[in-house]
Scaffold this motif. Structure first.
Motif, PDB file in Angstrom:
ATOM      1  N   ALA A   1       0.189  -0.784  -9.131  1.00 58.93           N
ATOM      2  CA  ALA A   1      -1.261  -0.683  -8.937  1.00 58.93           C
ATOM      3  C   ALA A   1      -1.836   0.444  -9.793  1.00 58.93           C
TER       4      ALA A   1
ATOM      5  N   PRO B   1      -3.722  -5.457  -9.109  1.00 59.65           N
ATOM      6  CA  PRO B   1      -3.733  -4.574  -7.937  1.00 59.65           C
ATOM      7  C   PRO B   1      -4.415  -3.249  -8.289  1.00 59.65           C
TER       8      PRO B   1
ATOM      9  N   ASN C   1      -6.396  -5.894  -3.664  1.00 64.22           N
ATOM     10  CA  ASN C   1      -6.209  -7.073  -4.507  1.00 64.22           C
ATOM     11  C   ASN C   1      -7.553  -7.288  -5.193  1.00 64.22           C
TER      12      ASN C   1
ATOM     13  N   PHE D   1      -2.145  -4.639   0.936  1.00 63.29           N
ATOM     14  CA  PHE D   1      -3.514  -4.449   0.467  1.00 63.29           C
ATOM     15  C   PHE D   1      -4.478  -4.086   1.601  1.00 63.29           C
TER      16      PHE D   1
END
Length: 265
Positions: A60, A87, A96, A125
């Motif tokens: 992410a 991400p 997300n 998430f």
């Protein structure tokens, strides 16, 4: 206003490899630009892959992170806008997300998925809180949703009421829910009078089997272009003039009586 040629990249890239997925995006952008497209839309979690398990926190990155910089360079080099899933890290939270970058490499909009699907997404998430995120592109109002979000009619209707012309839906639609791509998405486009670009992954990733069937659906409920089950780049047109004519002829939004259903929510 000329139609906006819109390319849909149906692929799963290489899950876990941002570098490989950026190379695949660069190749797809070149092919889309050669086909006259002004917009290229990629699937959900395109940058990293969807079935990456506990690598979600590792891969992410912020909305303006190195992945976004690389996508912006690709968009500018090939002269087309790019919408893609990834991400997003924001502080201690991971979302997300989907981002739209224009042909100059400018970040136009970033959306965080509001309706998480399944144990995998709920584990890694945080759900987003903004149901309508929009940007202006080539004379069209572009909206963003992600996969499961489009299956809630309230989401799409909220976009319709906010004036969205083209709704981008990066997705990771899996077996046995292919009816969403085949039937639900064209109906959503018709009932809310907009174009919807629904762009899926394909093949197997971990425990998931993605069904492909990406499509660009028009406000008359017909599909302008449709991919099969494998990796594919397809192109369709978003026509402003046709959209205006369709909205003038279809009374759904004008004939709503919201005073009869104020408790919906």
């Amino acid at each position: 206003m000329p139609p906006l040629r819109t390319a849909l990249l149906q692929s799963s890239g290489r899950p876990g490899s941002v570098a490989d997925n950026l190379r695949a995006l660069d190749d797809a952008a070149a092919r889309a630009a050669a086909a006259g497209a002004g917009l290229l839309v990629c699937p959900e979690m395109w940058l990293t892959g969807y079935a990456i398990g506990d690598r979600v926190p590792e891969l992410a990155e912020p909305a303006d992170g190195p992945g976004a910089t690389a996508v912006a360079e690709i968009a500018e080099r090939h002269g087309l806008a790019v919408g893609y899933g990834y991400p997003e890290r924001s502080g201690a939270r991971v979302y997300n997300a989907a981002q739209l970058i224009d042909a100059r490499g400018e970040r136009l909009a970033n959306y965080r998925k509001t309706h998480l699907f399944g144990d995998f997404e709920r584990r890694w998430f945080t759900p987003g809180e903004r149901p309508v995120v929009q940007a202006e592109l080539d004379g069209l109002r572009i909206g963003l949703l992600i996969c499961y979000d489009v299956e809630f009619p309230e989401n799409v209707r909220a976009h319709a009421l906010a004036g969205t012309d083209l709704l981008l839906v990066p997705t990771a639609q899996m077996h046995p829910f292919q009816f969403v791509a085949e039937s639900l998405v064209p109906v959503r486009a018709f009932e809310s009078q907009m174009y919807i670009a629904y762009v899926n992954r394909t093949g197997h990733e971990g425990a998931f089997e993605f069904v492909g069937l990406s499509c660009l659906a028009g406000p008359d409920g017909t599909v302008r272009t449709r991919a099969g089950r494998g990796g594919e780049l397809v192109v369709g047109e978003v026509d402003r003039g046709f959209l205006d004519s369709s909205r003038a002829a279809n009374p759904y939004l004008r004939d709503r009586r919201p005073e009869l259903y104020p408790t919906l929510g």
